[in-house]
Design a protein around this motif. Sequence first.
Motif, PDB file in Angstrom:
ATOM      1  N   TYR A  66     -17.172 -37.436  -4.840  1.00 58.45           N
ATOM      2  CA  TYR A  66     -17.414 -38.370  -3.740  1.00 58.45           C
ATOM      3  C   TYR A  66     -18.685 -39.148  -4.065  1.00 58.45           C
ATOM      4  CZ  TYR A  66     -17.534 -39.702   1.288  1.00 58.45           C
ATOM      5  OH  TYR A  66     -17.502 -40.366   2.485  1.00 58.45           O
ATOM      6  N   ALA A  67     -19.011 -40.142  -3.269  1.00 62.78           N
ATOM      7  CA  ALA A  67     -20.297 -40.820  -3.408  1.00 62.78           C
ATOM      8  C   ALA A  67     -21.394 -39.764  -3.458  1.00 62.78           C
ATOM      9  CB  ALA A  67     -20.514 -41.755  -2.224  1.00 62.78           C
ATOM     10  N   THR A  68     -22.249 -39.844  -4.469  1.00 60.98           N
ATOM     11  CA  THR A  68     -23.183 -38.753  -4.751  1.00 60.98           C
ATOM     12  C   THR A  68     -24.623 -39.229  -4.661  1.00 60.98           C
ATOM     13  OG1 THR A  68     -21.543 -37.784  -6.250  1.00 60.98           O
ATOM     14  CG2 THR A  68     -23.806 -36.973  -6.423  1.00 60.98           C
ATOM     15  N   ALA A  69     -25.385 -38.622  -3.793  1.00 65.03           N
ATOM     16  CA  ALA A  69     -26.798 -38.950  -3.667  1.00 65.03           C
ATOM     17  C   ALA A  69     -27.503 -38.649  -4.986  1.00 65.03           C
ATOM     18  CB  ALA A  69     -27.430 -38.130  -2.539  1.00 65.03           C
ATOM     19  N   GLY A  70     -28.307 -39.592  -5.435  1.00 67.90           N
ATOM     20  CA  GLY A  70     -29.051 -39.383  -6.670  1.00 67.90           C
ATOM     21  C   GLY A  70     -28.276 -39.721  -7.925  1.00 67.90           C
ATOM     22  N   ALA A  71     -27.132 -40.385  -7.781  1.00 67.54           N
ATOM     23  CA  ALA A  71     -26.332 -40.742  -8.951  1.00 67.54           C
ATOM     24  C   ALA A  71     -25.774 -42.148  -8.783  1.00 67.54           C
ATOM     25  CB  ALA A  71     -25.193 -39.755  -9.157  1.00 67.54           C
ATOM     26  N   GLY A  72     -25.681 -42.875  -9.890  1.00 62.86           N
ATOM     27  CA  GLY A  72     -25.098 -44.208  -9.867  1.00 62.86           C
ATOM     28  C   GLY A  72     -25.762 -45.130  -8.867  1.00 62.86           C
ATOM     29  N   ILE A  73     -24.951 -45.880  -8.134  1.00 64.06           N
ATOM     30  CA  ILE A  73     -25.503 -46.849  -7.180  1.00 64.06           C
ATOM     31  C   ILE A  73     -26.205 -46.170  -6.016  1.00 64.06           C
ATOM     32  CG2 ILE A  73     -23.812 -48.622  -7.770  1.00 64.06           C
ATOM     33  CD1 ILE A  73     -22.340 -47.897  -5.159  1.00 64.06           C
ATOM     34  N   PHE A  74     -26.011 -44.863  -5.870  1.00 64.47           N
ATOM     35  CA  PHE A  74     -26.640 -44.149  -4.766  1.00 64.47           C
ATOM     36  C   PHE A  74     -27.956 -43.501  -5.173  1.00 64.47           C
ATOM     37  CE2 PHE A  74     -22.088 -44.304  -3.938  1.00 64.47           C
ATOM     38  CZ  PHE A  74     -22.095 -44.945  -2.709  1.00 64.47           C
ATOM     39  N   THR A  75     -28.434 -43.798  -6.389  1.00 68.77           N
ATOM     40  CA  THR A  75     -29.719 -43.266  -6.822  1.00 68.77           C
ATOM     41  C   THR A  75     -30.835 -43.760  -5.910  1.00 68.77           C
ATOM     42  OG1 THR A  75     -28.958 -43.175  -9.109  1.00 68.77           O
ATOM     43  CG2 THR A  75     -31.342 -43.122  -8.753  1.00 68.77           C
ATOM     44  N   GLU A  76     -30.785 -45.028  -5.552  1.00 73.03           N
ATOM     45  CA  GLU A  76     -31.812 -45.610  -4.684  1.00 73.03           C
ATOM     46  C   GLU A  76     -31.264 -45.960  -3.309  1.00 73.03           C
ATOM     47  OE1 GLU A  76     -34.831 -45.632  -5.614  1.00 73.03           O
ATOM     48  OE2 GLU A  76     -34.482 -45.088  -7.719  1.00 73.03           O
ATOM     49  N   GLY A  77     -30.114 -45.412  -2.953  1.00 72.81           N
ATOM     50  CA  GLY A  77     -29.493 -45.748  -1.679  1.00 72.81           C
ATOM     51  C   GLY A  77     -28.575 -46.951  -1.836  1.00 72.81           C
ATOM     52  N   HIS A  78     -27.724 -47.186  -0.859  1.00 74.42           N
ATOM     53  CA  HIS A  78     -26.780 -48.297  -0.890  1.00 74.42           C
ATOM     54  C   HIS A  78     -26.397 -48.615   0.544  1.00 74.42           C
ATOM     55  CE1 HIS A  78     -22.845 -50.331  -1.550  1.00 74.42           C
ATOM     56  NE2 HIS A  78     -23.443 -50.808  -2.606  1.00 74.42           N
ATOM     57  N   SER A  79     -25.975 -49.843   0.764  1.00 76.98           N
ATOM     58  CA  SER A  79     -25.670 -50.277   2.134  1.00 76.98           C
ATOM     59  C   SER A  79     -24.547 -49.477   2.772  1.00 76.98           C
ATOM     60  CB  SER A  79     -25.293 -51.771   2.125  1.00 76.98           C
ATOM     61  OG  SER A  79     -24.174 -52.004   1.293  1.00 76.98           O
ATOM     62  N   SER A  80     -23.705 -48.841   1.974  1.00 76.65           N
ATOM     63  CA  SER A  80     -22.563 -48.104   2.516  1.00 76.65           C
ATOM     64  C   SER A  80     -22.865 -46.641   2.816  1.00 76.65           C
ATOM     65  CB  SER A  80     -21.394 -48.168   1.530  1.00 76.65           C
ATOM     66  OG  SER A  80     -21.739 -47.532   0.302  1.00 76.65           O
ATOM     67  N   VAL A  81     -24.093 -46.203   2.583  1.00 74.93           N
ATOM     68  CA  VAL A  81     -24.409 -44.768   2.715  1.00 74.93           C
ATOM     69  C   VAL A  81     -24.092 -44.242   4.106  1.00 74.93           C
ATOM     70  CG1 VAL A  81     -26.303 -43.103   2.810  1.00 74.93           C
ATOM     71  CG2 VAL A  81     -26.081 -44.621   0.841  1.00 74.93           C
ATOM     72  N   GLU A  82     -24.547 -44.931   5.138  1.00 78.42           N
ATOM     73  CA  GLU A  82     -24.342 -44.428   6.505  1.00 78.42           C
ATOM     74  C   GLU A  82     -22.853 -44.321   6.834  1.00 78.42           C
ATOM     75  OE1 GLU A  82     -26.540 -43.092   8.515  1.00 78.42           O
ATOM     76  OE2 GLU A  82     -27.991 -43.411   6.899  1.00 78.42           O
ATOM     77  N   TYR A  83     -22.081 -45.318   6.436  1.00 78.80           N
ATOM     78  CA  TYR A  83     -20.633 -45.281   6.673  1.00 78.80           C
ATOM     79  C   TYR A  83     -20.009 -44.087   5.959  1.00 78.80           C
ATOM     80  CZ  TYR A  83     -15.718 -46.265   5.811  1.00 78.80           C
ATOM     81  OH  TYR A  83     -14.358 -46.157   5.696  1.00 78.80           O
ATOM     82  N   LEU A  84     -20.392 -43.853   4.713  1.00 85.89           N
ATOM     83  CA  LEU A  84     -19.817 -42.762   3.931  1.00 85.89           C
ATOM     84  C   LEU A  84     -20.195 -41.401   4.496  1.00 85.89           C
ATOM     85  CD1 LEU A  84     -20.421 -44.304   0.416  1.00 85.89           C
ATOM     86  CD2 LEU A  84     -18.186 -43.848   1.455  1.00 85.89           C
ATOM     87  N   ILE A  85     -21.376 -41.303   5.050  1.00 85.47           N
ATOM     88  CA  ILE A  85     -21.794 -40.051   5.678  1.00 85.47           C
ATOM     89  C   ILE A  85     -20.960 -39.790   6.929  1.00 85.47           C
ATOM     90  CG2 ILE A  85     -23.678 -38.936   6.948  1.00 85.47           C
ATOM     91  CD1 ILE A  85     -25.610 -40.217   4.926  1.00 85.47           C
ATOM     92  N   VAL A  86     -20.820 -40.801   7.766  1.00 86.43           N
ATOM     93  CA  VAL A  86     -20.049 -40.655   9.004  1.00 86.43           C
ATOM     94  C   VAL A  86     -18.583 -40.370   8.697  1.00 86.43           C
ATOM     95  CG1 VAL A  86     -19.219 -41.883  11.043  1.00 86.43           C
ATOM     96  CG2 VAL A  86     -21.612 -42.080  10.362  1.00 86.43           C
ATOM     97  N   ALA A  87     -18.049 -40.985   7.628  1.00 85.47           N
ATOM     98  CA  ALA A  87     -16.633 -40.832   7.292  1.00 85.47           C
ATOM     99  C   ALA A  87     -16.314 -39.493   6.646  1.00 85.47           C
ATOM    100  CB  ALA A  87     -16.208 -41.961   6.350  1.00 85.47           C
ATOM    101  N   ASN A  88     -17.327 -38.753   6.254  1.00 84.26           N
ATOM    102  CA  ASN A  88     -17.073 -37.482   5.582  1.00 84.26           C
ATOM    103  C   ASN A  88     -17.037 -36.343   6.598  1.00 84.26           C
ATOM    104  OD1 ASN A  88     -17.855 -34.895   4.042  1.00 84.26           O
ATOM    105  ND2 ASN A  88     -17.461 -36.359   2.410  1.00 84.26           N
ATOM    106  N   PRO A  89     -16.021 -35.469   6.554  1.00 88.72           N
ATOM    107  CA  PRO A  89     -15.943 -34.361   7.511  1.00 88.72           C
ATOM    108  C   PRO A  89     -17.180 -33.481   7.525  1.00 88.72           C
ATOM    109  CG  PRO A  89     -13.869 -34.580   6.352  1.00 88.72           C
ATOM    110  CD  PRO A  89     -14.825 -35.513   5.676  1.00 88.72           C
TER     111      PRO A  89
END
Length: 247
Positions: free
Chosen positions: A186-209
């Motif tokens: 899944y989208a992974t904190a500290g890796a790829g585009i999520f190393t420094e955060g990304h605009s979709s982070v909050e959505y992905l957190i809410v969408a994850n069970p």
Amino acid sequence: MKTLANKVALVTGSARGLGRAIAERYAALGASVVLNYYRDQAAADEVLRTVQALGVPAIAVQADMSRVADIERLFAEAQRAYGRLDIVVANAGVELVDLPATDFTEAQFDHLFSLNAKGTYFTLQQGARAVADNGRLLYVASSTTAFPAPGMAVYGGSKTPGRYLIDVLAKELGPRGITANSIIPYATAGAGIFTEGHSSVEYLIVANPMGRLATVADVANVAEFFASDLASFVSGQHLLVNGGANL
């Protein structure tokens, strides 16, 4: 426990993110490690020091994983250093997101497919040739290969071929006791585009069970399992590490 003692692991793209986490996990389990980096030697040297501090041999090899000659050189240097390979992780890749299918260019397509598809294919080919009997081949894919999403046409498409090759390798290499599997994070904190955060982070957190992103440790846990004796009869699998999400 040093469950990977006397094993040699090669991890591409291991100067940061998921590759670093997997390489450091294998080292903590006793494996000798071959690190790979493209440009950032300072980051690779930091990982090298961390791994060596765990008391295992390690080398770092610069190689562009979109170039077949560099891939062949990486494996040759690994063989010269250790004389064998037991675990190969095809992790190196590049991301491109938020790009509609109507908008990508030929240059963008070629850039992603040269590394994510071609680089993965030839890394796994070299791994299949070099890995010892009862060895392990792993591919770090992407959840976009399981759940197509808007804006991911080129990225998800370029990460899909490696999954097919894993299926083929599981069948071709099974007689040697070699397993071939994919990790699909899944989208992974500290890796790829999520190393420094990304605009979709909050959505992905809410969408994850489970209400969070994956961590690099979550992915390293699965890489540890696939490399271990516990997974000796697990092959041709594509394991989602996504907290039950449907995206």
